[in-house]
Design an enzyme around this catalytic site. Structure first.
Site, PDB file in Angstrom:
ATOM      1  N   HIS A   1      16.965  -8.358  41.161  1.00  0.00           N
ATOM      2  CA  HIS A   1      17.675  -9.428  41.852  1.00  0.00           C
ATOM      3  C   HIS A   1      17.386  -9.470  43.357  1.00  0.00           C
ATOM      4  O   HIS A   1      17.095 -10.525  43.919  1.00  0.00           O
ATOM      5  CB  HIS A   1      19.178  -9.294  41.637  1.00  0.00           C
ATOM      6  CG  HIS A   1      19.597  -9.302  40.204  1.00  0.00           C
ATOM      7  ND1 HIS A   1      18.957 -10.037  39.235  1.00  0.00           N
ATOM      8  CD2 HIS A   1      20.595  -8.648  39.554  1.00  0.00           C
ATOM      9  CE1 HIS A   1      19.543  -9.855  38.064  1.00  0.00           C
ATOM     10  NE2 HIS A   1      20.537  -9.011  38.241  1.00  0.00           N
TER      11      HIS A   1
ATOM     12  N   GLY B   1      21.569 -11.187  18.778  1.00  0.00           N
ATOM     13  CA  GLY B   1      22.612 -10.486  19.522  1.00  0.00           C
ATOM     14  C   GLY B   1      23.759 -11.413  19.863  1.00  0.00           C
ATOM     15  O   GLY B   1      24.430 -11.249  20.882  1.00  0.00           O
TER      16      GLY B   1
ATOM     17  N   ASP C   1      18.650  -1.303  38.330  1.00  0.00           N
ATOM     18  CA  ASP C   1      19.593  -2.279  37.796  1.00  0.00           C
ATOM     19  C   ASP C   1      19.687  -3.530  38.653  1.00  0.00           C
ATOM     20  O   ASP C   1      19.801  -4.643  38.127  1.00  0.00           O
ATOM     21  CB  ASP C   1      20.980  -1.637  37.667  1.00  0.00           C
ATOM     22  CG  ASP C   1      21.968  -2.521  36.923  1.00  0.00           C
ATOM     23  OD1 ASP C   1      21.605  -3.022  35.843  1.00  0.00           O
ATOM     24  OD2 ASP C   1      23.088  -2.723  37.421  1.00  0.00           O
TER      25      ASP C   1
ATOM     26  N   ARG D   1      24.751  -9.187  12.354  1.00  0.00           N
ATOM     27  CA  ARG D   1      24.857  -8.345  11.149  1.00  0.00           C
ATOM     28  C   ARG D   1      26.188  -8.516  10.434  1.00  0.00           C
ATOM     29  O   ARG D   1      26.327  -8.135   9.285  1.00  0.00           O
ATOM     30  CB  ARG D   1      24.690  -6.872  11.531  1.00  0.00           C
ATOM     31  CG  ARG D   1      23.262  -6.498  11.919  1.00  0.00           C
ATOM     32  CD  ARG D   1      23.170  -5.053  12.352  1.00  0.00           C
ATOM     33  NE  ARG D   1      23.948  -4.822  13.573  1.00  0.00           N
ATOM     34  CZ  ARG D   1      24.026  -3.650  14.198  1.00  0.00           C
ATOM     35  NH1 ARG D   1      23.406  -2.596  13.689  1.00  0.00           N
ATOM     36  NH2 ARG D   1      24.724  -3.507  15.302  1.00  0.00           N
TER      37      ARG D   1
ATOM     38  N   GLY E   1      27.293 -10.061  20.739  1.00  0.00           N
ATOM     39  CA  GLY E   1      27.426  -9.136  21.859  1.00  0.00           C
ATOM     40  C   GLY E   1      28.089  -9.777  23.065  1.00  0.00           C
ATOM     41  O   GLY E   1      28.388 -10.979  23.082  1.00  0.00           O
TER      42      GLY E   1
END
EC number: 1.1.1.49
Length: 495
Positions: free
Chosen positions: A241, A12, A236, A46, A15
């Protein structure tokens, strides 16, 4: 701990995470001369690029992020570490070619770290394919895998992911990253608590009234609509966290600062949190969603106006939670956690409120209701440690006001270190103290799962709060006493 040279493989790599955090993190480690000479960074993607194209891209987004030019000598040294490997994550040829390359080229260290900066749904595919070509075998060097949150969608999915990981990896090879724990101020919480003996006698239920942990953001969900609507604020931010911050504030002194000693004490805290049955969810948790409003003088739309958000969504963008820790130190002291999008300001803080002093001594004076003492730990954007105390005002009358003692966390000439720099380096050192062990993940899910399951049945209505506010006033109902309130500022009321 020594920093081993290694081959860092980033899945990745094209990204946003790699672009904004990982590559800049590596570059700053190069600036600080922290990377061993034989370290190489392989980007897997990719796109039909080669090393030259990838190096040009890296230079471009390093300049974009810093807003200034690069030191060409340092970048030349850094770019010599960069490699690009083209391939699709779901094709076996990608992994076979990668294995052939790293095994046959002498410049690649046999110590290897695989950073999965990809969708959690692809974790299993990548790890299984790496295992098939023996890239996870530690016969000739260590092999470590770094995975980002979300680690599961709930308790069951987290357990299922763990079972898939265990087929190919030992627990010692898995580095579950929580970038929040890499922030300098978060680590300073441990130093503040355990290196300053004057506070230890006060750090308990006899002196502390309650503790608040806040992560507020003034931004919306950006382009993350599809992900965010399936997650929400509780998953999230709060489950990961904020519960991690709670463990650092509430934990007992560990036997040592090594990884296992630290994580053992954090797990004890999570295990001691009183379970919240579904029948008590309304008394312990509150959720809401931002509606249109004004942030920093600019009018903004509501959550339902964001891209890729269904018009009938009841996903929360604000979540508040009250938890009680049933152990000797904290029994009866409520911990209040909250997080939200589109709030009045972006800030993270830990606010510790001490009990009110007895007032008999002042009964014949104008002093009728002194403010309690607070210890405030600012995490971002302001990194500070502040103690609020009551002092007498100058003059002839007995009147008081609140003043603060400030401890500067960073000197003016000291650079702010991004959390990822610390964590990337810790992987090379084999220091797992700031990474999550699976039982930490498991017990955090056990705390919030009943709340999420209950909220999933309430699909008809969700409270709202105007963007640019400090959230829904109804969340005040979580407080146990009349004098308790959300602490929104790191400054005393009279400043």
């Amino acid at each position: 701990m020594t920093t081993d040279s290694c081959t860092y493989v980033i899945f990745g790599a094209t990204g946003n995470l790699a672009k904004l955090k990982l590559i800049p993190g590596f570059y700053h480690l190069e600036l600080e001369n922290k990377l061993p000479d034989d370290t190489r960074i392989i980007a897997v993607g990719r796109r039909p690029w080669d090393k030259q194209t990838w190096t040009a891209e890296v230079k471009r987004f390093l300049i974009e992020k810093s807003g200034q030019g690069l030191d060409e000598t340092i970048f030349a040294k850094f770019s010599a570490r960069l490699e690009y490997h083209r391939g699709n994550l779901d094709e076996a040829e990608c992994y076979q070619a990668l294995a052939t390359n790293v095994n046959n080229q002498p410049q690649f260290s046999k110590n290897m770290a695989f950073y999965l900066a990809i969708s959690p749904g692809d974790f299993s595919t990548v790890i299984e394919n790496l295992s098939l070509v023996a890239l996870l075998s530690e016969e000739y060097g260590w092999r470590r895998v770094i995975i980002e949150k979300p680690i599961g969608y709930d308790l069951e999915s987290a357990k299922a992911l763990q079972k898939r990981l265990e087929r190919h990896l030992t627990e010692e090879q898995i580095y579950r990253i929580d970038h929040y724990l890499g922030k300098g101020m978060v680590q300073n919480v441990l130093v503040f608590r355990f290196a300053n003996v004057m506070l230890e006698p006060l750090w308990n239920r006899n002196y502390i009234d309650h503790i608040q942990i806040t992560h507020a953001e003034d931004i919306g969900i950006g382009g993350r609509g599809e992900y965010y609507d399936g997650a929400g604020a509780m998953r999230d931010m709060l489950q990961s966290h904020l519960l991690q911050l709670l463990t650092l504030v509430a934990m007992e002194p560990p036997v040592s600062m090594d990884a296992e000693g630290l994580r053992d004490e954090k797990v004890k805290v999570l295990k001691s949190i009183r379970p919240i049955p579904k029948s008590a969810v309304h008394a312990h948790a509150f959720r809401a969603q931002y509606s249109k409003g004004t942030v920093k003088g600019e009018k903004v739309g509501g959550y339902l106006d964001e891209a890729n958000i269904p018009g009938d969504s009841t996903t929360e963008t604000y979540a508040a939670l009250k938890v009680l820790i049933d152990n000797w130190r904290w029994r009866g002291v409520p911990f209040y956690l909250r997080t939200g999008k589109r709030l009045a300001a972006g800030q993270s803080s830990i606010s510790i409120c001490f009990r009110h002093p007895p007032l008999q001594f002042f009964r014949d004076t104008p002093v009728d209701c002194m403010n309690p003492n607070w210890v405030l730990l600012g995490i971002q954007p302001e990194e500070c440690i502040r103690m609020e105390m009551t002092v007498k005002e100058p003059g002839l009358e007995m009147r008081t006001r609140t003043t603060s003692l400030d401890a500067s966390f960073r000197n003016a000439d000291e650079r702010q270190v991004d959390a990822y720099e610390d964590l990337l380096l810790d992987v090379m050192k084999g220091d797992r103290s700031l990474f999550l062990r699976f039982d930490e993940v498991e017990y955090a899910w056990r705390i919030v799962d009943p709340i999420l399951q209950y909220w999933a049945t309430e699909r008809d209505y969700i409270a709202t709060y105007p963007a640019g506010s400090w959230g829904p006033t109804e969340s005040q109902r979580l407080f146990e006493k009349e004098g308790q309130f959300w602490r929104n500022s790191l400054l005393p009321d009279n400043q």
